[in-house]
Design a protein around this motif. Structure first.
Motif, PDB file in Angstrom:
ATOM      1  N   TYR A 196       0.837  -1.204   0.000  1.00 40.13           N
ATOM      2  CA  TYR A 196       0.000   0.000   0.000  1.00 40.13           C
ATOM      3  C   TYR A 196       0.879   1.264   0.000  1.00 40.13           C
ATOM      4  O   TYR A 196       0.668   2.185  -0.795  1.00 40.13           O
ATOM      5  CB  TYR A 196      -0.904  -0.020   1.236  1.00 40.13           C
ATOM      6  N   TYR A 197       1.873   1.279   0.883  1.00 37.67           N
ATOM      7  CA  TYR A 197       2.763   2.445   0.958  1.00 37.67           C
ATOM      8  C   TYR A 197       3.434   2.694  -0.391  1.00 37.67           C
ATOM      9  O   TYR A 197       3.474   3.826  -0.885  1.00 37.67           O
ATOM     10  CB  TYR A 197       3.851   2.229   2.034  1.00 37.67           C
ATOM     11  N   ALA A 198       3.971   1.626  -0.988  1.00 39.28           N
ATOM     12  CA  ALA A 198       4.744   1.784  -2.230  1.00 39.28           C
ATOM     13  C   ALA A 198       3.906   2.384  -3.346  1.00 39.28           C
ATOM     14  O   ALA A 198       4.417   3.140  -4.178  1.00 39.28           O
ATOM     15  CB  ALA A 198       5.306   0.425  -2.664  1.00 39.28           C
ATOM     16  N   ASN A 199       2.630   2.082  -3.345  1.00 41.27           N
ATOM     17  CA  ASN A 199       1.784   2.499  -4.459  1.00 41.27           C
ATOM     18  C   ASN A 199       0.944   3.742  -4.176  1.00 41.27           C
ATOM     19  O   ASN A 199       0.325   4.282  -5.094  1.00 41.27           O
ATOM     20  CB  ASN A 199       0.877   1.339  -4.873  1.00 41.27           C
ATOM     21  N   VAL A 200       0.939   4.188  -2.925  1.00 42.31           N
ATOM     22  CA  VAL A 200       0.160   5.392  -2.581  1.00 42.31           C
ATOM     23  C   VAL A 200       1.070   6.485  -2.019  1.00 42.31           C
ATOM     24  O   VAL A 200       0.986   7.645  -2.422  1.00 42.31           O
ATOM     25  CB  VAL A 200      -0.956   5.057  -1.558  1.00 42.31           C
ATOM     26  N   PHE A 201       1.957   6.120  -1.107  1.00 39.23           N
ATOM     27  CA  PHE A 201       2.706   7.142  -0.383  1.00 39.23           C
ATOM     28  C   PHE A 201       4.151   7.314  -0.820  1.00 39.23           C
ATOM     29  O   PHE A 201       4.828   8.233  -0.352  1.00 39.23           O
ATOM     30  CB  PHE A 201       2.643   6.862   1.126  1.00 39.23           C
ATOM     31  N   MET A 202       4.646   6.447  -1.706  1.00 42.00           N
ATOM     32  CA  MET A 202       6.059   6.551  -2.074  1.00 42.00           C
ATOM     33  C   MET A 202       6.465   7.959  -2.528  1.00 42.00           C
ATOM     34  O   MET A 202       7.533   8.436  -2.168  1.00 42.00           O
ATOM     35  CB  MET A 202       6.415   5.516  -3.146  1.00 42.00           C
ATOM     36  N   PRO A 203       5.627   8.666  -3.301  1.00 40.18           N
ATOM     37  CA  PRO A 203       6.078  10.002  -3.726  1.00 40.18           C
ATOM     38  C   PRO A 203       6.103  11.028  -2.593  1.00 40.18           C
ATOM     39  O   PRO A 203       6.603  12.129  -2.790  1.00 40.18           O
ATOM     40  CB  PRO A 203       5.016  10.426  -4.768  1.00 40.18           C
ATOM     41  N   PHE A 204       5.566  10.675  -1.429  1.00 36.75           N
ATOM     42  CA  PHE A 204       5.384  11.679  -0.379  1.00 36.75           C
ATOM     43  C   PHE A 204       6.216  11.384   0.870  1.00 36.75           C
ATOM     44  O   PHE A 204       5.800  11.703   1.987  1.00 36.75           O
ATOM     45  CB  PHE A 204       3.889  11.756  -0.008  1.00 36.75           C
ATOM     46  N   GLY A 205       7.381  10.781   0.671  1.00 35.21           N
ATOM     47  CA  GLY A 205       8.221  10.391   1.807  1.00 35.21           C
ATOM     48  C   GLY A 205       8.562  11.564   2.717  1.00 35.21           C
ATOM     49  O   GLY A 205       8.537  11.436   3.951  1.00 35.21           O
ATOM     50  N   LYS A 206       8.865  12.714   2.114  1.00 38.10           N
ATOM     51  CA  LYS A 206       9.220  13.887   2.931  1.00 38.10           C
ATOM     52  C   LYS A 206       8.031  14.284   3.816  1.00 38.10           C
ATOM     53  O   LYS A 206       8.199  14.609   4.989  1.00 38.10           O
ATOM     54  CB  LYS A 206       9.598  15.043   1.989  1.00 38.10           C
ATOM     55  N   ILE A 225       5.532  -0.523  15.467  1.00 39.02           N
ATOM     56  CA  ILE A 225       6.077  -1.302  14.349  1.00 39.02           C
ATOM     57  C   ILE A 225       5.818  -0.605  13.032  1.00 39.02           C
ATOM     58  O   ILE A 225       6.723  -0.416  12.215  1.00 39.02           O
ATOM     59  CB  ILE A 225       5.473  -2.724  14.356  1.00 39.02           C
ATOM     60  N   ILE A 226       4.600  -0.166  12.806  1.00 34.88           N
ATOM     61  CA  ILE A 226       4.290   0.463  11.517  1.00 34.88           C
ATOM     62  C   ILE A 226       4.890   1.866  11.433  1.00 34.88           C
ATOM     63  O   ILE A 226       5.307   2.309  10.351  1.00 34.88           O
ATOM     64  CB  ILE A 226       2.772   0.443  11.229  1.00 34.88           C
ATOM     65  N   LEU A 227       5.014   2.549  12.566  1.00 31.82           N
ATOM     66  CA  LEU A 227       5.680   3.866  12.546  1.00 31.82           C
ATOM     67  C   LEU A 227       7.135   3.708  12.112  1.00 31.82           C
ATOM     68  O   LEU A 227       7.637   4.468  11.282  1.00 31.82           O
ATOM     69  CB  LEU A 227       5.608   4.512  13.927  1.00 31.82           C
ATOM     70  N   LYS A 228       7.803   2.703  12.675  1.00 31.84           N
ATOM     71  CA  LYS A 228       9.211   2.450  12.309  1.00 31.84           C
ATOM     72  C   LYS A 228       9.328   2.109  10.829  1.00 31.84           C
ATOM     73  O   LYS A 228      10.214   2.607  10.121  1.00 31.84           O
ATOM     74  CB  LYS A 228       9.742   1.297  13.185  1.00 31.84           C
ATOM     75  N   LYS A 229       8.418   1.280  10.342  1.00 34.92           N
ATOM     76  CA  LYS A 229       8.457   0.889   8.924  1.00 34.92           C
ATOM     77  C   LYS A 229       8.238   2.103   8.024  1.00 34.92           C
ATOM     78  O   LYS A 229       8.899   2.261   6.997  1.00 34.92           O
ATOM     79  CB  LYS A 229       7.390  -0.185   8.636  1.00 34.92           C
ATOM     80  N   TYR A 230       7.298   2.958   8.394  1.00 34.54           N
ATOM     81  CA  TYR A 230       7.038   4.142   7.560  1.00 34.54           C
ATOM     82  C   TYR A 230       8.280   5.042   7.479  1.00 34.54           C
ATOM     83  O   TYR A 230       8.565   5.613   6.423  1.00 34.54           O
ATOM     84  CB  TYR A 230       5.821   4.921   8.093  1.00 34.54           C
ATOM     85  N   ILE A 231       8.984   5.155   8.588  1.00 31.98           N
ATOM     86  CA  ILE A 231      10.195   6.001   8.568  1.00 31.98           C
ATOM     87  C   ILE A 231      11.237   5.372   7.637  1.00 31.98           C
ATOM     88  O   ILE A 231      11.854   6.049   6.817  1.00 31.98           O
ATOM     89  CB  ILE A 231      10.745   6.183  10.003  1.00 31.98           C
ATOM     90  N   GLU A 232      11.403   4.061   7.718  1.00 34.39           N
ATOM     91  CA  GLU A 232      12.366   3.368   6.838  1.00 34.39           C
ATOM     92  C   GLU A 232      11.967   3.527   5.375  1.00 34.39           C
ATOM     93  O   GLU A 232      12.804   3.834   4.520  1.00 34.39           O
ATOM     94  CB  GLU A 232      12.412   1.873   7.175  1.00 34.39           C
ATOM     95  N   TRP A 233      10.690   3.324   5.085  1.00 37.74           N
ATOM     96  CA  TRP A 233      10.242   3.407   3.689  1.00 37.74           C
ATOM     97  C   TRP A 233      10.371   4.846   3.177  1.00 37.74           C
ATOM     98  O   TRP A 233      10.768   5.059   2.034  1.00 37.74           O
ATOM     99  CB  TRP A 233       8.791   2.923   3.572  1.00 37.74           C
ATOM    100  N   ALA A 234      10.049   5.808   4.022  1.00 41.02           N
ATOM    101  CA  ALA A 234      10.124   7.217   3.596  1.00 41.02           C
ATOM    102  C   ALA A 234      11.568   7.613   3.286  1.00 41.02           C
ATOM    103  O   ALA A 234      11.818   8.473   2.437  1.00 41.02           O
ATOM    104  CB  ALA A 234       9.549   8.122   4.678  1.00 41.02           C
ATOM    105  N   LYS A 235      12.508   6.981   3.991  1.00 44.29           N
ATOM    106  CA  LYS A 235      13.936   7.277   3.752  1.00 44.29           C
ATOM    107  C   LYS A 235      14.535   6.383   2.663  1.00 44.29           C
ATOM    108  O   LYS A 235      15.727   6.411   2.420  1.00 44.29           O
ATOM    109  CB  LYS A 235      14.719   7.086   5.049  1.00 44.29           C
ATOM    110  N   PHE A 236      13.717   5.537   2.051  1.00 43.75           N
ATOM    111  CA  PHE A 236      14.163   4.576   1.028  1.00 43.75           C
ATOM    112  C   PHE A 236      15.311   3.704   1.548  1.00 43.75           C
ATOM    113  O   PHE A 236      16.279   3.447   0.848  1.00 43.75           O
ATOM    114  CB  PHE A 236      14.575   5.295  -0.263  1.00 43.75           C
TER     115      PHE A 236
END
Ligand code: FEO
Length: 391
Positions: free
Chosen positions: A189-199, A231-242
């Motif tokens: 879900y993150y990769a396809n919706v939020f990837m452009p909005f990591g910042k 857990i999901i907060l940590k994952k979002y930070i990792e994904w946002a930082k690629f």
């Protein structure tokens, strides 16, 4: 009847069989989550897709009369969440709480003649009785109107699309589904919706901390509710930082298996360096799955035949999709077979350069790769594998 915590109930809908969410290929359906808060004043958080309005209202009526809804919080106006709102307004005439941009968007979608709006900004509060709701604007996560709602009692963050997943199941909580499984769906879900909005993701996490918001429950608008929010907060930070894995993704299509042979030879070379490989045929595999792997890969290798002097249509479509999602911090290469024109190779290189990928010179072969050319492809894979190991 699903209780999220004291006086908070899940009153959403399960769309079991949907496989295409406005163009996204999804595998396991999805849910449209809505939450009812039964304090002295009754609040409903978010609507559902229009064709599930009866389902939502039937669930609400397990606890209160529809007319008792005093506040309707619209965290996000996209129609998968706002579709049922006109009917709820008609029945209950609640105060509709949303961002200023959300109000404008609802008026564009539904007209909203006579609606009782209360536009809010970050930090604004509404007291329901023993509970107080605080609103947090989160523009471009992932629409300009987006916001979240924080409930102090129970420490619940109603996070709209953020932290959601396209997953339909009988389970409502991460520990019921299994946290690993929940994270798997959340990543797609993150990769396809939020990837452009990591910042924006990182800014929002900081904003929540600055507001001393430390949720014990995160209740998104899709999928399961997180009772393990850290857990999901940590994952979002990792994904946002690629944050990336030692992994290469190979995406290709092929006419007569020549480009495919190159894909397999490149994969062999990469794997020989102890690097993980994921291979996808863009005509057969779900682009949503591919992007979940691209998110944390270090390299993307793109293969296409030249057809009619240009990129194979399925590969061109995938490149358009990937470019829109703006993956970062990748190296890339191109491999291509051609008959009498080499258009695909150069065109793909240009797209990947435009995406700021570090380009590794690739290869193109005429018709069918020879044994020597397959060896060159393996060597290309080895080179990419070495770069990944060193990065
Ligand atoms: Fe689930 Fe942006 O809507």
């Amino acid at each position: 009847m699903v209780k999220v915590c004291r006086d908070v109930y899940w009153v959403g809908a399960i769309d079991w069989c949907e496989k295409d969410f406005h163009g996204f290929e999804i595998h396991r359906g999805l849910t449209y989550n809505s939450y009812l808060i039964t304090d002295e004043k009754v609040a409903l958080i978010d609507g559902v897709k229009h064709n599930f309005v009866r389902d939502q209202l039937r669930k609400v009526e397990n606890y209160v009369k529809i007319e008792d809804i005093e506040y309707l919080v619209v965290n996000h106006i996209e129609p998968d969440h706002s579709g049922s709102i006109p009917e709820i307004v008609k029945r209950a005439n609640p105060t509709v709480i949303c961002s200023k941009i959300g109000k404008e968007g609802l008026e564009d979608y539904y007209g909203c003649e006579g609606w009782n709006f209360k536009p809010v900004k970050t930090g604004d509060k509404v007291k329901l009785g023993t509970k107080t709701l605080t609103f947090i604007e989160t523009p471009m996560l992932h629409w300009p109107d987006s916001m979240m709602t924080w409930m102090d009692d129970g420490k619940v963050l109603f996070s709209m699309d953020v932290f959601g997943q396209h997953f339909a199941g009988s389970e409502r909580f991460d520990d019921e589904l299994g946290v690993g499984e929940a994270v798997k769906w959340a990543k797609i879900y993150y990769a396809n919706v939020f990837m452009p909005f990591g910042k924006n993701v990182l800014n929002t996490v900081k904003k929540l901390r600055d507001l001393n918001i430390e949720p014990e429950i995160i209740a998104p608008s899709h999928g399961i509710v997180w009772r393990n929010p850290e857990i999901i907060l940590k994952k979002y930070i990792e994904w946002a930082k690629f944050k990336s894995d030692k992994k290469a993704v190979i995406v290709y299509d092929t006419m007569w298996h020549s480009t495919e042979k190159l894909a397999m030879a490149i994969a062999e070379g990469i794997m020989s360096k102890g690097v993980k490989v994921r291979i996808f045929n863009v005509r057969k595999d779900a682009w949503t799955d591919i992007m979940a792997e691209v998110l944390d890969a270090k390299a993307v290798c793109v293969g296409s035949p030249t057809m009619n002097g240009t990129v194979f249509p399925s590969v061109a479509g995938f490149l358009t999709y990937m470019r829109g999602l703006k993956p970062k911090n990748k190296i890339a290469t191109v491999f291509s077979s051609y008959g009498w024109g080499v258009g695909a190779y150069e065109e793909i290189i240009e797209v990947l350069k435009d995406m700021d990928f570090g380009i590794i010179e690739g290869l193109k072969v005429k018709f069918k790769p020879t044994e020597e050319e397959l060896e060159v492809a393996r060597e290309l894979g080895e080179k990419i594998g070495e770069i990944i190991v060193e990065r």
